[in-house]
Design an enzyme around this catalytic site. Structure first.
Site, PDB file in Angstrom:
ATOM      1  N   TRP A  71      38.608  36.414  46.248  1.00 46.08           N
ATOM      2  CA  TRP A  71      39.943  35.863  46.551  1.00 46.08           C
ATOM      3  C   TRP A  71      40.091  35.605  48.061  1.00 46.08           C
ATOM      4  CZ3 TRP A  71      44.874  39.447  46.419  1.00 46.08           C
ATOM      5  CH2 TRP A  71      46.021  38.683  46.662  1.00 46.08           C
ATOM      6  N   HIS A 127      29.394  43.333  51.399  1.00 44.46           N
ATOM      7  CA  HIS A 127      29.855  44.613  50.838  1.00 44.46           C
ATOM      8  C   HIS A 127      29.176  45.784  51.552  1.00 44.46           C
ATOM      9  CE1 HIS A 127      31.697  42.608  47.456  1.00 44.46           C
ATOM     10  NE2 HIS A 127      30.593  42.317  46.827  1.00 44.46           N
ATOM     11  N   TYR A 212      44.640  44.527  49.643  1.00 49.52           N
ATOM     12  CA  TYR A 212      44.848  43.691  48.452  1.00 49.52           C
ATOM     13  C   TYR A 212      46.335  43.694  48.092  1.00 49.52           C
ATOM     14  CZ  TYR A 212      44.265  42.192  43.538  1.00 49.52           C
ATOM     15  OH  TYR A 212      44.349  41.529  42.327  1.00 49.52           O
ATOM     16  N   SER A 246      45.281  29.553  46.513  1.00 47.65           N
ATOM     17  CA  SER A 246      44.698  30.894  46.345  1.00 47.65           C
ATOM     18  C   SER A 246      45.524  31.773  45.404  1.00 47.65           C
ATOM     19  CB  SER A 246      44.541  31.576  47.711  1.00 47.65           C
ATOM     20  OG  SER A 246      45.792  31.697  48.348  1.00 47.65           O
ATOM     21  N   ARG A 268      40.151  38.589  36.088  1.00 45.36           N
ATOM     22  CA  ARG A 268      40.545  39.373  34.928  1.00 45.36           C
ATOM     23  C   ARG A 268      42.066  39.473  34.866  1.00 45.36           C
ATOM     24  NH1 ARG A 268      41.379  44.839  33.642  1.00 45.36           N
ATOM     25  NH2 ARG A 268      41.633  45.192  35.864  1.00 45.36           N
ATOM     26  N   GLY A 270      44.083  40.461  38.067  1.00 44.59           N
ATOM     27  CA  GLY A 270      44.624  40.117  39.382  1.00 44.59           C
ATOM     28  C   GLY A 270      45.940  40.801  39.674  1.00 44.59           C
TER      29      GLY A 270
HETATM   30  P1  A3P Z   1      40.917  42.744  38.528  1.00 48.06           P
HETATM   31  O1  A3P Z   1      39.607  43.066  37.860  1.00 48.06           O
HETATM   32  O2  A3P Z   1      41.763  43.949  38.752  1.00 48.06           O
HETATM   33  O3  A3P Z   1      41.639  41.646  37.849  1.00 48.06           O
HETATM   34  P2  A3P Z   1      36.003  40.956  43.910  1.00 48.06           P
HETATM   35  O4  A3P Z   1      36.200  39.505  44.186  1.00 48.06           O
HETATM   36  O5  A3P Z   1      35.864  41.770  45.163  1.00 48.06           O
HETATM   37  O6  A3P Z   1      34.914  41.185  42.936  1.00 48.06           O
HETATM   38  O7  A3P Z   1      37.364  41.491  43.261  1.00 48.06           O
HETATM   39  C1  A3P Z   1      37.746  41.060  41.976  1.00 48.06           C
HETATM   40  C2  A3P Z   1      39.202  41.399  41.759  1.00 48.06           C
HETATM   41  O8  A3P Z   1      40.031  40.488  42.509  1.00 48.06           O
HETATM   42  C3  A3P Z   1      39.600  41.218  40.283  1.00 48.06           C
HETATM   43  O9  A3P Z   1      40.576  42.219  39.998  1.00 48.06           O
HETATM   44  C4  A3P Z   1      40.204  39.823  40.308  1.00 48.06           C
HETATM   45  O10 A3P Z   1      41.060  39.541  39.235  1.00 48.06           O
HETATM   46  C5  A3P Z   1      40.956  39.871  41.629  1.00 48.06           C
HETATM   47  N1  A3P Z   1      41.328  38.525  42.097  1.00 48.06           N
HETATM   48  C6  A3P Z   1      40.550  37.435  42.185  1.00 48.06           C
HETATM   49  N2  A3P Z   1      41.262  36.372  42.617  1.00 48.06           N
HETATM   50  C7  A3P Z   1      42.533  36.807  42.808  1.00 48.06           C
HETATM   51  C8  A3P Z   1      43.731  36.173  43.230  1.00 48.06           C
HETATM   52  N3  A3P Z   1      43.776  34.889  43.553  1.00 48.06           N
HETATM   53  N4  A3P Z   1      44.852  36.943  43.316  1.00 48.06           N
HETATM   54  C9  A3P Z   1      44.824  38.255  42.992  1.00 48.06           C
HETATM   55  N5  A3P Z   1      43.715  38.903  42.586  1.00 48.06           N
HETATM   56  C10 A3P Z   1      42.571  38.191  42.483  1.00 48.06           C
END
Ligand code: A3P
Length: 312
Positions: A71, A127, A212, A246, A268, A270
């Site tokens: 994100w 990471h 976040y 975004s 998933r 978010g």
């Molecule tokens: P969830 O699994 O809780 O939904 P990463 O990118 O570090 O792997 O993190 C993934 C997490 O960021 C996931 O959380 C995903 O849904 C969430 N995410 C991705 N895009 C997002 C957005 N635009 N707004 C909020 N959360 C987002």
């Protein structure tokens, strides 16, 4: 933003194919005491990484897996691509040949040579723990955006991601996963070590921390602060477009184009607080205790606002 994600999708799709064929015990390997997925990382790449030369104008995003790195990574990439419209680099930014997988430690050992040809400003996600980054990163004046997320939602997100993707281990129950998470037996290591180690850098002037949860609360303000920190020359209208692109909804809808088959697993929920659907009283107690022991009283521990986001 750049639509050239062919190499990203090819690498992820190949990892999924390879992971599906591998024995569970081969999915991870250990390097300097930390586990990494063998489908996308390798000891050869880690060795080559030592020679990586950071530039003072590089744009770094550091975050533990599942903290929202895709994100915030999109936000940063979009800010850089939009800024480049104000400069002569614009055509190069969208050049497919120049695309590299954005996570620094993922890919083949030759990528660091190719990265020397990337135009500034390069956007680089990682990471890694700070002391596992190539020395030039922390020596340079490059700015680092440090993204952190509350550990209960990170664990919940990681559990689903692991079970949804063939390159990562599968857990029969959330409880099995929780034990591994608390023991730091995760790809890229322990959440608690991660936040503890990065806390040592949180006061530096070239490091800005964002959570976040604060971005969820007010994305427009978060994007503005990030843009100001990196000194991107965007107009208010351009900033608003980055904010609009975004949203979780917009990114999820676009995810097949940006993330291929992984998209449906990655985007998933978010949301904040989904952990409440998975944590038992026992999980809560263990996590609350470990958080207090490892991160209580630290600057990043405070910033995570545990009392608000993680108390049952
Ligand atoms: P969830 O699994 O809780 O939904 P990463 O990118 O570090 O792997 O993190 C993934 C997490 O960021 C996931 O959380 C995903 O849904 C969430 N995410 C991705 N895009 C997002 C957005 N635009 N707004 C909020 N959360 C987002």
């Amino acid at each position: 933003m750049s639509t050239q994600r062919k190499k990203f999708i090819a690498l992820v799709d190949k990892a999924m194919d390879d992971g599906a064929k591998m024995a569970p015990e081969d999915l991870m390997f250990s390097y300097k005491g930390i586990l990494y997925p063998s489908t996308v990382c390798s000891p050869e790449t880690f060795k080559a990484l030592e020679s990586f030369e950071a530039r003072d104008d590089d744009v770094f995003l550091a975050g533990y897996p599942k903290s929202g790195t895709n994100w915030v990574g999109q936000i940063l990439t979009d800010l850089v691509t939009t800024s480049s419209k104000h400069t002569e680099n614009f055509n190069r930014v969208d050049d497919e040949e120049l695309e590299e997988f954005p996570y620094l430690e993922v890919g083949d050992a030759e990528k660091y040579q190719r990265m020397e040809n990337l135009p500034s400003r390069r956007v680089i996600f990682t990471h890694l723990l700070p002391h596992n980054l190539p020395a030039s990163v922390l020596k340079s004046e490059a700015k680092i955006l440090l993204l952190i997320r509350n550990p209960k939602d990170v664990a919940t997100s990681f559990y689903h991601f692991s079970n949804g993707l063939s390159p990562l281990p599968t857990y029969k129950t959330f409880d099995d996963f929780f034990t591994a998470f608390m023991n730091g037996e995760m790809p890229w290591g322990s959440y608690f070590d991660y936040v503890f180690e990065w806390n040592k850098h949180a006061d530096k002037k070239n490091v800005m921390t964002v959570t976040y949860e604060e971005l969820k609360e007010n994305r427009a303000l978060g994007v503005k602060k990030i843009s100001e920190f990196f000194e991107f020359p965007l107009t208010d209208e351009e900033l608003q477009e980055v904010v609009d692109r975004s949203s979780f909804q917009a990114m999820k809808e676009n995810s097949t184009k940006t993330h291929g088959a992984m998209g449906s697993v990655l985007f998933r929920k978010g949301s904040v607080n989904d952990w409440k659907n998975f944590f038992s009283e026992d999980h809560n107690q263990k996590m609350d205790m470990t958080f207090e022991e490892r991160l209580g009283g630290t600057k990043l521990g405070e910033k995570l606002n545990y009392g608000v986001y993680c108390k049952a």
